[in-house]
Design a protein around this motif. Structure first.
Motif, short mmCIF file in Angstrom:
data_model
loop_
_atom_site.label_atom_id
_atom_site.label_comp_id
_atom_site.label_asym_id
_atom_site.label_seq_id
_atom_site.Cartn_x
_atom_site.Cartn_y
_atom_site.Cartn_z
N PRO A 1 0.84 -1.21 0.00
CA PRO A 1 0.00 0.00 0.00
C PRO A 1 0.86 1.25 0.00
N ALA A 2 0.44 2.23 -0.76
CA ALA A 2 1.17 3.50 -0.78
C ALA A 2 0.80 4.32 0.45
N PHE B 1 -0.35 10.83 1.23
CA PHE B 1 0.41 12.09 1.26
C PHE B 1 -0.44 13.18 0.62
N ILE C 1 -3.59 18.43 -3.06
CA ILE C 1 -4.08 17.17 -3.62
C ILE C 1 -3.65 16.03 -2.70
N LEU D 1 -3.50 11.96 -1.89
CA LEU D 1 -3.54 10.67 -2.60
C LEU D 1 -4.85 9.92 -2.31
N PHE E 1 -8.06 9.90 -4.46
CA PHE E 1 -8.19 9.17 -5.72
C PHE E 1 -8.70 7.74 -5.50
N ARG E 2 -8.76 7.32 -4.22
CA ARG E 2 -9.11 5.93 -3.93
C ARG E 2 -10.47 5.56 -4.54
N GLY E 3 -10.48 4.49 -5.29
CA GLY E 3 -11.71 4.04 -5.92
C GLY E 3 -12.11 4.84 -7.15
N ARG E 4 -11.33 5.85 -7.48
CA ARG E 4 -11.71 6.71 -8.62
C ARG E 4 -10.71 6.66 -9.76
N LYS E 5 -9.43 6.70 -9.40
CA LYS E 5 -8.42 6.81 -10.46
C LYS E 5 -7.14 6.11 -10.04
N HIS E 6 -6.41 5.67 -11.04
CA HIS E 6 -5.03 5.27 -10.82
C HIS E 6 -4.19 6.54 -10.82
N VAL E 7 -3.05 6.49 -10.17
CA VAL E 7 -2.21 7.68 -10.03
C VAL E 7 -0.80 7.36 -10.52
N MET E 8 -0.27 8.22 -11.37
CA MET E 8 1.13 8.11 -11.75
C MET E 8 1.87 9.27 -11.10
N LEU E 9 2.88 8.95 -10.32
CA LEU E 9 3.64 9.95 -9.58
C LEU E 9 5.05 9.99 -10.18
N VAL E 10 5.40 11.14 -10.70
CA VAL E 10 6.69 11.27 -11.39
C VAL E 10 7.49 12.41 -10.75
#
Lengths: 44, 132
Positions: free
Chosen positions: A7-8, A11, A21, A23, A26-35
């Motif tokens: 699990p992430a 933050f 924003i 993290l 986004f649960r249950g709504r979107k995948h997240v790309m962190l760069v």
């Protein structure tokens, strides 16, 4: 240590428009790309 | 790093300052993770619309106008927001004067209101896109 399959930790970061924003939002709504872009237009 | 909608890290990789990220490989990873996800993602909430009369006036060689234009670009609002440059377009300059009584730009006209500060304009534009 961050590793796939774990699990992430939650933050909150500011985006470039000043919004906070979280993290978890986004649960249950979107995948997240962190760069991260070290040394690329960021303070060193 | 890619974190799925369940909050689980699915991909993590580092790139040193001397290295380069393989964007095609990263996109492939993202697509594979999205395809493998078995949950159902909630639809995005609808974004509030820009006012029907929304119009942006900017000036050339103006840092505040540049900042607003960057926000328009970043928010992908360019196809929904008519933009006029009052430095290059005398008719637009005259219209801005008629609407606001002055030639100050950037200026966002929206809902019959004139916003004349770049931060206020950007905040309004940010509010016109769906929340993250």
């Amino acid at each position: 240590m961050i590793s796939p399959g774990t699990p992430a930790p939650n933050f909150t970061l500011g985006d470039h428009f000043g919004r906070r924003i979280e993290l978890a939002s986004f649960r249950g709504r979107k995948h997240v790309m962190l760069v991260f872009y070290p040394l690329d237009f960021t303070p060193t | 790093m890619i974190i799925d909608a369940d909050g689980v890290i699915r991909y993590a990789a580092s790139v040193t300052p001397a290295g380069e990220r393989d964007m095609a490989a990263l996109v492939a990873e993202a697509e594979a993770i999205a395809a493998a996800y078995e949950g159902e993602l909630a639809a995005d909430p609808a974004a509030p619309a820009l006012a029907a009369d929304a119009r942006l006036f900017v000036k050339s060689r103006c840092g505040f106008s540049t900042a607003v234009l960057a926000a328009v670009d970043n928010l992908h609002l360019g196809d929904r927001l008519p933009i006029a440059n009052v430095t290059e377009d005398p008719a637009a300059r005259e219209e801005l004067r008629r609407l606001t009584g002055k030639e100050q730009a950037p200026c966002l006209i929206a809902g019959g209101e004139a916003l004349l500060e770049s931060k206020a304009i950007i905040d309004r534009l940010v509010g016109c896109v769906a929340p993250c």
